[in-house]
Design an enzyme around this catalytic site. Sequence first.
Site, PDB file in Angstrom:
ATOM      1  N   CYS A   1       0.138  -3.490   0.644  1.00  0.00           N
ATOM      2  CA  CYS A   1       0.342  -2.484   1.629  1.00  0.00           C
ATOM      3  C   CYS A   1      -0.372  -1.177   2.104  1.00  0.00           C
ATOM      4  O   CYS A   1      -0.330  -0.269   2.285  1.00  0.00           O
ATOM      5  CB  CYS A   1       1.259  -1.725   0.451  1.00  0.00           C
ATOM      6  SG  CYS A   1       2.097  -3.033  -0.194  1.00  0.00           S
TER       7      CYS A   1
ATOM      8  N   HIS B   1       0.865   7.471   1.048  1.00  0.00           N
ATOM      9  CA  HIS B   1       1.865   6.085   0.413  1.00  0.00           C
ATOM     10  C   HIS B   1       3.391   6.514  -0.186  1.00  0.00           C
ATOM     11  O   HIS B   1       4.410   5.704   0.856  1.00  0.00           O
ATOM     12  CB  HIS B   1       0.532   5.169  -0.756  1.00  0.00           C
ATOM     13  CG  HIS B   1       1.926   3.842  -0.460  1.00  0.00           C
ATOM     14  ND1 HIS B   1       1.770   3.109   0.113  1.00  0.00           N
ATOM     15  CD2 HIS B   1       1.982   3.114  -1.953  1.00  0.00           C
ATOM     16  CE1 HIS B   1       2.030   2.187  -0.182  1.00  0.00           C
ATOM     17  NE2 HIS B   1       1.805   2.288  -1.252  1.00  0.00           N
TER      18      HIS B   1
ATOM     19  N   HIS C   1       9.512   0.968   3.230  1.00  0.00           N
ATOM     20  CA  HIS C   1       9.044   0.604   2.859  1.00  0.00           C
ATOM     21  C   HIS C   1       8.177  -0.919   3.815  1.00  0.00           C
ATOM     22  O   HIS C   1       8.687  -1.746   3.019  1.00  0.00           O
ATOM     23  CB  HIS C   1       8.341   0.319   1.544  1.00  0.00           C
ATOM     24  CG  HIS C   1       6.503  -0.303   0.773  1.00  0.00           C
ATOM     25  ND1 HIS C   1       5.941  -0.143   1.876  1.00  0.00           N
ATOM     26  CD2 HIS C   1       6.348  -0.245   0.323  1.00  0.00           C
ATOM     27  CE1 HIS C   1       4.274  -0.227   1.623  1.00  0.00           C
ATOM     28  NE2 HIS C   1       4.994  -0.466   0.622  1.00  0.00           N
TER      29      HIS C   1
END
Length: 413
Positions: A167, A307, A340
């Site tokens: 990520c 994030h 995401h």
Amino acid sequence: MENGRPEAYITGIGVVSPVGVGRKDFWSSLLANKSGAGPISLFDPDGFDVRIAAECNDFEPTDFMDRKVAARTDRFAQIGLASSKLALEDGDAWDTLNNDPERVGLILGSGIGGVTSMETTQATIDSKGPTRVNPFSVTKIMPNSAAAHVGIQLGVQGPSITGALACTCGTDMMALGFDLIRRGDADMVLCGASEASITPVIVAGFIAMRAMSRRNDDPEGACRPYDSNHSGFLIGEGCAMMLLESAESVERRGAEPYARITGVGRSTDAHNLTDPDPKGRGILRAMRLAVKASGLEEDQIDYINPHGTGTVAGDGPESQAMAQINPNAMVSATKSTLGHSLGASGAIETAICALALKEKTVPPMRNLDSLADGCADLDYVVNEPRDAPDLKAALCANLGVGGHNAAVVLERA
């Protein structure tokens, strides 16, 4: 350079996202607080405990490539190629690429790569046998296939790099593009990351990890960063590709930048395979390294796109780390809108920071109704965009499975 410090200018932005294809549609949808969440349609999720995602439903591959290329290309590479074309068009840089392709670099990462093709290839073997496998299977699966297709289709002949860092990938790809520019290895770099991993194996795997929100009856309210009802992330897909240029190239072309990258920072938690350091030390170190490299003071960071996945393990440590950078900075966690997109998320969020600086407007986040215990009480921008006429510096920061952290500082051009 400004004050002797390196910088890379962002002069073109190409985006394929769950809320729009192309910079204009993407940005207007973000400001309108439009959610990209909905039921999964890319495969049949019957029997799955999670049946929601943020898909790029408006994306049509043949709008950007002929059918033969599309047929030989995994979805993540299709999205990467489309975003690269959009970035070149947005930056009015086709002539530069055509006239001097050896001075144009390419960095296109992915957290997972061609997983759709991997799964369909295995299904073919299981149902029809190995002799029926598509001869393009390997070149569709390999993580560098998106970069390969961009290079071949667009004629990019400078340095080419593919990275995979979970990520954190998209943020780190921006840092690598910055590195190419500051070293003088290229005058212009197509830079970003692409991900299309809404597949049975990946979704089932994240369900088994208990990492995903199970609000199947409320997709738009599923991802809730820093909220007391946060229950996991919403998987998404997409890509952002940006044109990074040296100051000399910008001046030569007369380009009008969105923003400039002035600092990058990286760190590793060395703590746990799936959960971040519970005290947020790794992400704080990455952010501080990026700010220090930029030459700014931490209290000069006006906006942070974090994030912000909506997980219990991540939200608290990350928000506390942001509070140590600048407790007065505006914060909007746009995964609440976009889902995401794993390896692509940092590239998309860097693009958001660049657009925020250019437009002097901070896009909103969704679903923050009451702050969760352990989360810092920051200046969260919720539901409505905020005019920010004095916005001068932004920070994009991401955490990756495995304990990777990366951050990028952008300043107004």
